[in-house]
Scaffold this motif. Structure first.
Motif, PDB file in Angstrom:
ATOM      1  N   HIS A 119       0.831  -1.207   0.000  1.00  0.00           N
ATOM      2  CA  HIS A 119       0.000   0.000   0.000  1.00  0.00           C
ATOM      3  C   HIS A 119       0.869   1.263   0.000  1.00  0.00           C
ATOM      4  N   THR A 165       3.963   1.447  -0.990  1.00  0.00           N
ATOM      5  CA  THR A 165       4.695   1.459  -2.254  1.00  0.00           C
ATOM      6  C   THR A 165       3.825   2.021  -3.368  1.00  0.00           C
ATOM      7  N   CYS A 166       2.583   1.551  -3.471  1.00  0.00           N
ATOM      8  CA  CYS A 166       1.686   2.034  -4.531  1.00  0.00           C
ATOM      9  C   CYS A 166       1.345   3.508  -4.338  1.00  0.00           C
ATOM     10  N   ILE A 210      -0.916   2.998 -11.985  1.00  0.00           N
ATOM     11  CA  ILE A 210      -1.340   1.816 -11.238  1.00  0.00           C
ATOM     12  C   ILE A 210      -2.515   1.207 -12.013  1.00  0.00           C
ATOM     13  N   PRO A 224      -4.989  -1.852  -8.333  1.00  0.00           N
ATOM     14  CA  PRO A 224      -4.611  -1.447  -6.980  1.00  0.00           C
ATOM     15  C   PRO A 224      -4.341  -2.656  -6.087  1.00  0.00           C
ATOM     16  N   PRO A 225      -3.659  -2.439  -4.974  1.00  0.00           N
ATOM     17  CA  PRO A 225      -3.331  -3.545  -4.070  1.00  0.00           C
ATOM     18  C   PRO A 225      -4.581  -4.281  -3.588  1.00  0.00           C
ATOM     19  N   ALA A 247      -0.364  -6.029  -6.711  1.00  0.00           N
ATOM     20  CA  ALA A 247      -0.805  -4.854  -7.465  1.00  0.00           C
ATOM     21  C   ALA A 247      -0.052  -4.897  -8.792  1.00  0.00           C
ATOM     22  N   ILE A 285       1.523  -2.250 -11.976  1.00  0.00           N
ATOM     23  CA  ILE A 285       1.816  -0.934 -12.536  1.00  0.00           C
ATOM     24  C   ILE A 285       2.301  -1.143 -13.962  1.00  0.00           C
TER      25      ILE A 285
END
Length: 129
Positions: A85, A87-88, A98, A101-102, A113, A115
């Motif tokens: 979370h 990190t994103c 992204i 999402p996580p 997640a 990217i």
């Protein structure tokens, strides 16, 4: 017989943007870069450690090809992160796209997640506490 994974090669349209993404946003180091003027291409190797002990990513930039179609054979590169979370959140603030999402993967409990890099290559983030 013994094998070791050395690198994964991807073709990129904008080498400087790709190097900035992998080194700036994902924290890899530019390990080496070599221009081949007679053949009109550049190779740049990025990774988290020396090539003698770590697998790395080879970014291949053909000077006369500004963009590639990704095709459907390549899947993704996977990176382990301690707090997915955070990190994103940091990647999104830095401008990363992204695409997932996580959250837990389907039919499992692993938190993942996704990217995309500047060329649209998928990078899976897997939480590793």
């Amino acid at each position: 017989m013994s094998f070791r994974l050395l690198h994964t090669m991807i073709r990129v349209g904008d080498l400087d943007a790709s190097i900035a993404f992998y080194t700036g946003l994902l924290g890899m180091k530019l390990l080496r870069r070599q221009d081949y003027p007679d053949r009109r291409f550049t190779l740049a190797f990025v990774g988290y450690g020396d090539e003698a002990a770590n697998a790395v990513i080879e970014l291949t930039h053909n000077w006369d090809t500004p963009r590639y179609d990704l095709g459907n054979g390549f899947g993704h590169i996977a990176l382990g992160v301690p707090d997915i979370h955070a990190t994103c959140d940091a990647l999104a603030k830095a401008g990363a796209k992204i695409t997932r999402p996580p959250g837990p993967m389907k039919h499992g409990t692993t938190i993942i997640a996704f990217i995309e890099d500047p060329d649209g290559y998928k990078i899976e983030l897997i939480e590793r506490k």
